[in-house]
Design a protein around this motif. Sequence first.
Motif, PDB file in Angstrom:
ATOM      1  N   LEU A  14      28.630   1.090  25.783  1.00  0.00           N
ATOM      2  CA  LEU A  14      30.065   1.002  25.523  1.00  0.00           C
ATOM      3  C   LEU A  14      30.352   1.131  24.033  1.00  0.00           C
ATOM      4  N   LYS A  15      29.499   0.549  23.237  1.00  0.00           N
ATOM      5  CA  LYS A  15      29.668   0.616  21.781  1.00  0.00           C
ATOM      6  C   LYS A  15      29.537   2.044  21.291  1.00  0.00           C
ATOM      7  N   ILE A  16      28.537   2.765  21.863  1.00  0.00           N
ATOM      8  CA  ILE A  16      28.348   4.173  21.494  1.00  0.00           C
ATOM      9  C   ILE A  16      29.589   4.977  21.867  1.00  0.00           C
ATOM     10  N   TYR A  17      30.106   4.751  23.087  1.00  0.00           N
ATOM     11  CA  TYR A  17      31.270   5.494  23.590  1.00  0.00           C
ATOM     12  C   TYR A  17      32.513   5.216  22.742  1.00  0.00           C
ATOM     13  N   ILE A  18      32.711   3.908  22.398  1.00  0.00           N
ATOM     14  CA  ILE A  18      33.890   3.520  21.635  1.00  0.00           C
ATOM     15  C   ILE A  18      33.841   4.090  20.225  1.00  0.00           C
ATOM     16  N   THR A  19      32.641   4.033  19.608  1.00  0.00           N
ATOM     17  CA  THR A  19      32.515   4.551  18.251  1.00  0.00           C
ATOM     18  C   THR A  19      32.621   6.065  18.226  1.00  0.00           C
ATOM     19  N   LYS A  20      32.355   6.712  19.366  1.00  0.00           N
ATOM     20  CA  LYS A  20      32.451   8.169  19.446  1.00  0.00           C
ATOM     21  C   LYS A  20      33.899   8.626  19.373  1.00  0.00           C
ATOM     22  N   ALA A  21      34.825   7.836  19.950  1.00  0.00           N
ATOM     23  CA  ALA A  21      36.232   8.201  19.968  1.00  0.00           C
ATOM     24  C   ALA A  21      36.791   8.183  18.552  1.00  0.00           C
ATOM     25  N   ILE A  22      37.675   9.146  18.248  1.00  0.00           N
ATOM     26  CA  ILE A  22      38.278   9.267  16.921  1.00  0.00           C
ATOM     27  C   ILE A  22      39.749   8.900  17.011  1.00  0.00           C
ATOM     28  N   VAL A  23      40.186   8.056  16.106  1.00  0.00           N
ATOM     29  CA  VAL A  23      41.606   7.722  16.010  1.00  0.00           C
ATOM     30  C   VAL A  23      42.187   8.497  14.838  1.00  0.00           C
ATOM     31  N   ILE A  24      43.133   9.397  15.135  1.00  0.00           N
ATOM     32  CA  ILE A  24      43.791  10.184  14.101  1.00  0.00           C
ATOM     33  C   ILE A  24      45.066   9.455  13.691  1.00  0.00           C
ATOM     34  N   ASN A  25      45.117   9.104  12.411  1.00  0.00           N
ATOM     35  CA  ASN A  25      46.271   8.376  11.881  1.00  0.00           C
ATOM     36  C   ASN A  25      47.234   9.340  11.195  1.00  0.00           C
ATOM     37  N   ALA A  26      48.497   9.172  11.480  1.00  0.00           N
ATOM     38  CA  ALA A  26      49.523  10.040  10.896  1.00  0.00           C
ATOM     39  C   ALA A  26      50.639   9.196  10.305  1.00  0.00           C
ATOM     40  N   LEU A  27      51.316   9.763   9.304  1.00  0.00           N
ATOM     41  CA  LEU A  27      52.439   9.092   8.658  1.00  0.00           C
ATOM     42  C   LEU A  27      53.670   9.980   8.782  1.00  0.00           C
ATOM     43  N   ALA A  28      54.800   9.369   9.159  1.00  0.00           N
ATOM     44  CA  ALA A  28      56.040  10.128   9.329  1.00  0.00           C
ATOM     45  C   ALA A  28      57.223   9.314   8.851  1.00  0.00           C
ATOM     46  N   TYR A  29      58.280  10.028   8.468  1.00  0.00           N
ATOM     47  CA  TYR A  29      59.536   9.377   8.105  1.00  0.00           C
ATOM     48  C   TYR A  29      60.658  10.059   8.891  1.00  0.00           C
ATOM     49  N   THR A  30      61.514   9.272   9.484  1.00  0.00           N
ATOM     50  CA  THR A  30      62.642   9.842  10.219  1.00  0.00           C
ATOM     51  C   THR A  30      63.719   8.794  10.392  1.00  0.00           C
ATOM     52  N   TYR A  31      64.885   9.236  10.808  1.00  0.00           N
ATOM     53  CA  TYR A  31      65.960   8.303  11.151  1.00  0.00           C
ATOM     54  C   TYR A  31      65.615   7.617  12.459  1.00  0.00           C
ATOM     55  N   ILE A  32      66.114   6.416  12.618  1.00  0.00           N
ATOM     56  CA  ILE A  32      65.816   5.654  13.830  1.00  0.00           C
ATOM     57  C   ILE A  32      66.240   6.430  15.082  1.00  0.00           C
ATOM     58  N   GLN A  33      67.293   7.239  14.935  1.00  0.00           N
ATOM     59  CA  GLN A  33      67.781   8.007  16.081  1.00  0.00           C
ATOM     60  C   GLN A  33      66.845   9.154  16.451  1.00  0.00           C
ATOM     61  N   LYS A  34      65.889   9.472  15.564  1.00  0.00           N
ATOM     62  CA  LYS A  34      64.961  10.565  15.861  1.00  0.00           C
ATOM     63  C   LYS A  34      63.557  10.075  16.182  1.00  0.00           C
ATOM     64  N   VAL A  35      63.424   8.758  16.326  1.00  0.00           N
ATOM     65  CA  VAL A  35      62.123   8.219  16.741  1.00  0.00           C
ATOM     66  C   VAL A  35      61.755   8.750  18.118  1.00  0.00           C
ATOM     67  N   TYR A  36      62.795   9.048  18.919  1.00  0.00           N
ATOM     68  CA  TYR A  36      62.565   9.588  20.266  1.00  0.00           C
ATOM     69  C   TYR A  36      61.740  10.867  20.237  1.00  0.00           C
ATOM     70  N   LEU A  37      61.724  11.553  19.093  1.00  0.00           N
ATOM     71  CA  LEU A  37      60.934  12.774  18.998  1.00  0.00           C
ATOM     72  C   LEU A  37      59.441  12.462  18.927  1.00  0.00           C
ATOM     73  N   TYR A  38      59.066  11.466  18.126  1.00  0.00           N
ATOM     74  CA  TYR A  38      57.659  11.163  17.901  1.00  0.00           C
ATOM     75  C   TYR A  38      57.015  10.403  19.057  1.00  0.00           C
ATOM     76  N   THR A  39      57.736   9.446  19.610  1.00  0.00           N
ATOM     77  CA  THR A  39      57.154   8.621  20.677  1.00  0.00           C
ATOM     78  C   THR A  39      56.638   9.447  21.852  1.00  0.00           C
ATOM     79  N   PRO A  40      57.439  10.358  22.427  1.00  0.00           N
ATOM     80  CA  PRO A  40      56.910  11.161  23.528  1.00  0.00           C
ATOM     81  C   PRO A  40      55.798  12.116  23.106  1.00  0.00           C
ATOM     82  N   LEU A  41      55.836  12.599  21.851  1.00  0.00           N
ATOM     83  CA  LEU A  41      54.759  13.467  21.356  1.00  0.00           C
ATOM     84  C   LEU A  41      53.434  12.712  21.309  1.00  0.00           C
ATOM     85  N   ILE A  42      53.495  11.484  20.813  1.00  0.00           N
ATOM     86  CA  ILE A  42      52.287  10.648  20.736  1.00  0.00           C
ATOM     87  C   ILE A  42      51.734  10.398  22.138  1.00  0.00           C
ATOM     88  N   ASN A  43      52.607   9.984  23.031  1.00  0.00           N
ATOM     89  CA  ASN A  43      52.176   9.682  24.405  1.00  0.00           C
ATOM     90  C   ASN A  43      51.640  10.925  25.107  1.00  0.00           C
TER      91      ASN A  43
END
Length: 715
Positions: A14-43
């Motif tokens: 399990l440790k090997i499998y978990i360490t194999k997975a990569i978490v890609i971190n991203a930074l974004a700025y937007t208006y609160i009304q446009k958060v709807y764009l990023y949330t579905p993209l992430i999911n």
Amino acid sequence: MCFYRILLYIFFFLKIYITKAIVINALAYTYIQKVYLYTPLINAFNTYSKKEKLDITLNVTILTPNNSTSYVDNYKAVVDYLLKKKSKKYDLYFYFSTNSKNYGPYLLNLYDYLPYDHIKMYDPGVVSTSCLYNNKVVGLPITLDISVLYSNMNLLSKYEKPIPKTWNELIETSQYIMKKEKEFNNTRLIAYNGLFNKNHGTVSIYEFIKSYSHSKTLSHPKIKSEETIEALKMINNIKEKISSELDFLSGDDYTIEKIYTGEALFLKFWYLQHPPFYKVSAIPGWKEGITGSLTGGYNVGICKHIDEHRRKAAAEVVKFITSKEVQKKYVLQRYIYSAINSLYDDEEVCSIIEYYYNEKYYSYFSEYIFGNKTISEVIKNVDDMTRFYSLSLKTEDTYVGLIVFIIFVVLFIIISLSIVFLFIKRFKSNLKFLSNDLWFILIIGVLILMCSFILLYGNLSVIKCHLKAFLISFGFITSLIPNIYEFIIEFPEDNKLSIWTKNNKIKFILIFLAIDIVLNCLLIISPYKLKDIYLIDSENFQKCIISTTFGKIIQNLIMSYEIIIILIILVLVFMEWNLEKIYYDTRFILGAVFMDILSLIIYNITNKIEINNYIAYNIIFVSNTFILSTSNFIFMYCSRVLISFIRNEDAELNESFIKRNQINNSVMKRSTLSTHTYNSSSHNSSNKENINTAKRRASELSNKILSYHYKVSKS
């Protein structure tokens, strides 16, 4: 002990499998009304990654005015700081497209990590202006931002006022409605915000000056120009008459609040998902047809400081969120406007797009206002964008339609009038191959085939698509049936088919025509569709296409039916090649059939080639149709008329030519048949006991066909 050992192994794997997975971190700025764009993209990406077993997880840190003290400029400073410090904290950055040159030195060239065709999907103008750094693509747009005018349709409808297209109209409409609303004590309503705050003031001023462009320099008005002075006067005029300094300097939150509460008559802001009581349109100008609307957007880029395996993982994320499928999904949901031009060829997308073409409409006019194009060129570009081109008798766009129609009329008259030769004694001897009624049928078939091109004129429709296909196949078949009929009844040896055909002329013809009609009727079950061909800076047009499997099967059956008829004629021509009575006729018809085969080949080739020019597309079709129809007319009918002049003068020479040719054929016949018999005897003597029945029958059939081929008269 064994149990603990098993648990240890499980934990280890399990440790090997978990360490194999990569978490890609991203930074974004937007208006609160446009958060709807990023949330579905992430999911959507994380679901896709799990399904495809990519072992990549996307995590996006989203900064908004609500959760951060940083506004746009501060966000830019944060990203600048992280990139210049070669920070590996974030693998991806979502940034405003105007910052590509600032961030470019620290972002990867996407051509090194994404397929060439993937990047080429995107509008070359958008890529060149907002995604390049030193000719390297350092980002791709995930959405386009467009500055628009929000108009309160509840209030406009209430007072029967249209959406303003000029600044004067905006002032007049605002003054009238605001006065009326004050009578109802509507004190929270504002007329217009202007959006001249610190965040957007520079852009708003630039847009406003741009909306006054009408100088002969065809460029953005200069600072010391009369247009700039007039624009600044109008800004002040709007502030004094319908707005206020407070409204002009109000922040983004204030504007967004008004969008959702409906407490504004007009608002200027970037395009957002909005309540239905607001309708978006282009920013007004000093006169109708000129606007100051600008296009911006959000790009995504990959940090070049991260490790190679993280670069590849980040590229998978970029490839997914900028893919055509994902972009289409969010365009359809009205989340974004995409920079992928081909999406706007899609019927689903086109059905929900309201503003995209308004923006393009402006951009074409700006080529005259700010570029080097003439008024006529710009007007044509706008016209190209807003309509589908087709052949026309009008010469505004091209003379092709008129020229083709004149050629058609001349040919139609010539072919129609040629019927008179059937009743002139001098030509009757050379036109006796067919009876007059069959010549009528043949000529009508030629005319029907030729008339099919008329359906290219005017707006295309599904009915026109079916009619065109029917006229082509029906006309083609009709022009060939008389020849098949005559060849069958002139067959070198009487048989049941030839006797029945001779006694049932009308039935014979109707059977062939009925098959063609039935096949075309079946095509209606799976009808044609219109394919819209949208072209940048060129003429849009439409094509008829069959997209269903059943429709393609029927289409292939119609083509196969035509090929079968051609093959029947070729076989009959070969078997009756030396019949004295129809000696010339077989040669004329063979020429026509060869031209028919050539036309069918051209038709199939052009159907498979993508032609993105409506003039070329139509000329190829018309030329092929004219070749097919006129070649049948010339070889089958006209040649017989022409030969009448020659034959009257040189009848003896022609007869002696036929006799010499028949003597030569007789010698060839004896030689061929003797050789065939010798080979057959040799084969029989060596394989007498093992002779194959099928081969013997084939040999007999070929002998029979050859014997027909060399016959000079009907037995």
